[in-house]
Motif scaffolding. Structure first.
Motif, PDB file in Angstrom:
ATOM      1  N   GLN A   6     -58.811   9.693  91.122  1.00 33.91           N
ATOM      2  CA  GLN A   6     -58.399  11.264  90.923  1.00 33.91           C
ATOM      3  C   GLN A   6     -56.584  11.311  90.915  1.00 33.91           C
ATOM      4  N   ALA A   7     -55.962  10.463  90.883  1.00 34.36           N
ATOM      5  CA  ALA A   7     -54.740   9.692  90.610  1.00 34.36           C
ATOM      6  C   ALA A   7     -54.071  10.571  89.193  1.00 34.36           C
ATOM      7  N   SER A   8     -55.389  10.450  88.599  1.00 38.40           N
ATOM      8  CA  SER A   8     -55.378  10.450  87.337  1.00 38.40           C
ATOM      9  C   SER A   8     -54.790  11.886  86.872  1.00 38.40           C
ATOM     10  N   ALA A   9     -55.555  12.819  87.590  1.00 40.07           N
ATOM     11  CA  ALA A   9     -54.638  14.547  86.867  1.00 40.07           C
ATOM     12  C   ALA A   9     -53.483  14.899  87.672  1.00 40.07           C
ATOM     13  N   PRO A  10     -52.484  14.446  88.887  1.00 40.79           N
ATOM     14  CA  PRO A  10     -51.511  14.935  88.604  1.00 40.79           C
ATOM     15  C   PRO A  10     -50.719  13.871  87.482  1.00 40.79           C
ATOM     16  N   PHE A  11     -51.017  12.832  87.253  1.00 44.00           N
ATOM     17  CA  PHE A  11     -51.016  11.820  86.191  1.00 44.00           C
ATOM     18  C   PHE A  11     -50.856  12.529  84.989  1.00 44.00           C
ATOM     19  N   THR A  12     -51.318  13.253  84.412  1.00 45.39           N
ATOM     20  CA  THR A  12     -52.082  13.890  83.822  1.00 45.39           C
ATOM     21  C   THR A  12     -50.794  14.920  82.767  1.00 45.39           C
ATOM     22  N   VAL A  13     -50.456  15.071  84.571  1.00 45.68           N
ATOM     23  CA  VAL A  13     -50.307  16.890  84.708  1.00 45.68           C
ATOM     24  C   VAL A  13     -48.674  16.353  83.943  1.00 45.68           C
ATOM     25  N   LEU A  14     -48.335  15.049  84.523  1.00 46.89           N
ATOM     26  CA  LEU A  14     -46.761  15.002  84.310  1.00 46.89           C
ATOM     27  C   LEU A  14     -46.479  14.181  82.983  1.00 46.89           C
ATOM     28  N   LEU A  15     -47.607  13.420  82.761  1.00 43.85           N
ATOM     29  CA  LEU A  15     -47.834  12.559  81.286  1.00 43.85           C
ATOM     30  C   LEU A  15     -47.679  13.691  80.158  1.00 43.85           C
ATOM     31  N   ALA A  16     -47.926  15.208  80.559  1.00 41.11           N
ATOM     32  CA  ALA A  16     -48.470  16.147  79.240  1.00 41.11           C
ATOM     33  C   ALA A  16     -47.240  16.459  78.898  1.00 41.11           C
ATOM     34  N   GLY A  17     -46.568  17.033  80.609  1.00 44.07           N
ATOM     35  CA  GLY A  17     -45.483  17.777  80.830  1.00 44.07           C
ATOM     36  C   GLY A  17     -43.923  16.689  80.203  1.00 44.07           C
ATOM     37  N   VAL A  40     -51.870  21.324  96.166  1.00 47.62           N
ATOM     38  CA  VAL A  40     -52.695  21.120  97.890  1.00 47.62           C
ATOM     39  C   VAL A  40     -53.622  19.833  97.797  1.00 47.62           C
ATOM     40  N   ALA A  41     -54.189  20.025  95.611  1.00 44.98           N
ATOM     41  CA  ALA A  41     -55.404  19.090  96.125  1.00 44.98           C
ATOM     42  C   ALA A  41     -54.896  17.717  96.607  1.00 44.98           C
ATOM     43  N   VAL A  42     -53.525  17.661  95.862  1.00 48.57           N
ATOM     44  CA  VAL A  42     -53.147  16.630  95.864  1.00 48.57           C
ATOM     45  C   VAL A  42     -52.803  15.867  97.784  1.00 48.57           C
ATOM     46  N   LEU A  43     -52.163  16.678  98.811  1.00 42.75           N
ATOM     47  CA  LEU A  43     -51.972  16.416  99.854  1.00 42.75           C
ATOM     48  C   LEU A  43     -54.028  16.699 100.549  1.00 42.75           C
ATOM     49  N   ASN A  63     -58.696  23.647  76.009  1.00 43.56           N
ATOM     50  CA  ASN A  63     -57.960  24.459  77.080  1.00 43.56           C
ATOM     51  C   ASN A  63     -56.202  23.231  77.503  1.00 43.56           C
ATOM     52  N   PRO A  64     -55.942  23.612  77.840  1.00 42.77           N
ATOM     53  CA  PRO A  64     -54.413  23.131  78.476  1.00 42.77           C
ATOM     54  C   PRO A  64     -54.525  22.733  79.263  1.00 42.77           C
ATOM     55  N   SER A  65     -54.475  21.009  79.560  1.00 41.33           N
ATOM     56  CA  SER A  65     -54.657  19.158  80.451  1.00 41.33           C
ATOM     57  C   SER A  65     -54.157  19.817  81.314  1.00 41.33           C
ATOM     58  N   SER A  66     -53.027  20.443  81.969  1.00 41.53           N
ATOM     59  CA  SER A  66     -52.218  21.191  82.932  1.00 41.53           C
ATOM     60  C   SER A  66     -54.000  22.030  83.722  1.00 41.53           C
ATOM     61  N   SER A  67     -54.880  22.518  82.788  1.00 44.16           N
ATOM     62  CA  SER A  67     -55.778  23.715  82.878  1.00 44.16           C
ATOM     63  C   SER A  67     -57.363  22.805  83.543  1.00 44.16           C
ATOM     64  N   VAL A  68     -57.039  21.897  83.044  1.00 42.33           N
ATOM     65  CA  VAL A  68     -58.451  20.666  83.219  1.00 42.33           C
ATOM     66  C   VAL A  68     -58.845  19.922  83.571  1.00 42.33           C
ATOM     67  N   ALA A  69     -57.711  19.123  83.857  1.00 39.06           N
ATOM     68  CA  ALA A  69     -57.051  17.965  84.921  1.00 39.06           C
ATOM     69  C   ALA A  69     -57.892  17.953  86.125  1.00 39.06           C
ATOM     70  N   PRO A  70     -57.294  19.156  86.669  1.00 35.58           N
ATOM     71  CA  PRO A  70     -57.491  19.160  88.526  1.00 35.58           C
ATOM     72  C   PRO A  70     -58.707  19.124  88.647  1.00 35.58           C
ATOM     73  N   PHE A  71     -59.480  19.783  87.540  1.00 36.30           N
ATOM     74  CA  PHE A  71     -61.327  19.346  87.944  1.00 36.30           C
ATOM     75  C   PHE A  71     -61.533  18.207  87.954  1.00 36.30           C
ATOM     76  N   SER A  72     -60.730  17.050  87.976  1.00 33.48           N
ATOM     77  CA  SER A  72     -61.021  15.679  88.074  1.00 33.48           C
ATOM     78  C   SER A  72     -61.255  15.063  89.512  1.00 33.48           C
ATOM     79  N   MET A  73     -60.917  15.762  89.852  1.00 35.33           N
ATOM     80  CA  MET A  73     -59.861  15.844  91.962  1.00 35.33           C
ATOM     81  C   MET A  73     -61.295  16.094  92.412  1.00 35.33           C
ATOM     82  N   LEU A  74     -62.840  16.981  92.047  1.00 36.96           N
ATOM     83  CA  LEU A  74     -63.486  16.955  91.937  1.00 36.96           C
ATOM     84  C   LEU A  74     -64.325  16.022  92.327  1.00 36.96           C
ATOM     85  N   VAL A  75     -64.345  14.649  91.931  1.00 35.57           N
ATOM     86  CA  VAL A  75     -64.818  14.010  91.483  1.00 35.57           C
ATOM     87  C   VAL A  75     -65.685  12.972  92.796  1.00 35.57           C
TER      88      VAL A  75
END
Length: 319
Positions: free
Chosen positions: A106-117, A134-137, A249-261
């Motif tokens: 699930q490191a993919s979520a912050p990776f996605t936001v950073l790459l998109a930015g 908070v989720a990353v912590l 939807n924006p990547s930054s809004s969708v990607a965080p849901f992957s951290m629920l996996v």
């Protein structure tokens, strides 16, 4: 800032899309114990090749090619299909527990936001940044707690899989496929040949042949059922919904849901294999859930200041 601009900047995931994203989290969470079962019989590169071949054949025969640019189709297939699963399966075959794998990926979520930015100048609000932090912590707390049971190489391989997933997410977002299910099916055309080649090189023809000649045993059929779940539920249904969400939807809004996996992955691995989940991981998992929910929450709209009323005095007229 006007109401229109403020709403566009804070545009977030609808309730329906949030429920769909939660469904994807469940499907992908259960994917990890299914993968561990499948890897008990199939070597990792062969498993990846079979996974995508079973999707590529019906895609080529029955599904029209998605109306997207070729570079985004290839990028989605290489990122999500090849890089993510090649590294993930190698990591799990090298000893990464399925529950921990579901977490580290699930490191993919912050990776996605950073790459998109970085690549496409997508903006994220302060609220989203704090929530993702908070989720990353929470993920980091679980990773630190479980790092005692995993060697460094499997963790690094799984992190590389998360980066591959992020690359695929960004490419899927930029593809803006009119019919996301078509993109989901056709991205499966990209990984099989490279994965079969890697399987021949790293696993050898004898091991590949042995995987097929021993399919009559019960343990092999358990792995076949695991493979079918990976193909139908996790890949076809899961990525079909995921690519649909990314397309609107924006990547930054969708990607965080992957951290629920990882929450689903850790719990399902505990049920399937007896992997224990200590209290600290439940607490950290709660932080992940709260962070994701806060990141996806639709903010309240602030009404613009009313225009000053035009006062007309008696006996006069407006100019």
């Amino acid at each position: 800032m006007s109401l229109t601009v403020r709403y566009a900047f804070n545009r977030d995931v609808s309730v329906r899309d949030r429920l769909l994203a939660l469904l994807v989290a469940v499907l992908w969470g259960l994917n990890f114990p299914a993968t561990e079962i499948a890897l008990q019989h199939f070597p990792p590169m062969l498993l990846g090749a079979l996974r995508w071949t079973l999707l590529a054949i019906p895609a080529v025969l029955f599904v029209p090619r998605p109306q997207v640019k070729l570079r985004w189709l290839l990028g989605t297939g290489i990122g999500i299909g090849l890089l993510q699963f090649a590294f993930l399966y190698l990591g799990m075959a090298a000893g990464m527990p399925s529950g921990l794998a579901s977490l580290v990926l699930q490191a993919s979520a912050p990776f996605t936001v950073l790459l998109a930015g970085f690549a496409f100048r997508e903006k994220i609000s302060r609220r989203q940044a704090i929530a993702i932090g908070v989720a990353v912590l929470g993920l980091a707390a679980i990773a630190i707690h479980q790092s005692q049971v995993a060697a460094l190489l499997p963790v690094v391989l799984t992190l590389a899989g998360g980066l591959g997933w992020a690359i695929g997410n960004v490419c899927s977002r930029e593809a803006k496929a009119p019919k996301p299910l078509h993109l989901t099916m056709w991205m499966a055309v990209v990984p099989p040949i490279p994965m079969f080649a890697l399987s021949l090189i790293t696993e050898g023809p004898h091991r590949i042949a042995g995987s097929f000649t021993t399919l009559t045993t019960w343990s092999a059929w358990e792995s076949v059922f695991g493979l079918l779940y990976i193909v139908v539920a996790a890949a076809l249904v899961g990525y079909g919904i995921w690519n649909t969400l990314l397309s609107r939807n924006p990547s930054s809004s969708v990607a965080p849901f992957s951290m629920l996996v990882p929450i689903i992955g850790v719990l399902s691995s505990w049920v399937a294999f007896g992997e224990r989940v200590p209290l600290v991981e439940f607490i950290a998992g709660a932080a992940v859930i709260l962070g994701v929910l806060y990141a996806s929450r639709r903010p309240r709209l602030v009404a613009p200041d009313p225009e000053p009323a035009l006062v007309v005095e008696a006996g006069s007229r407006p100019h």
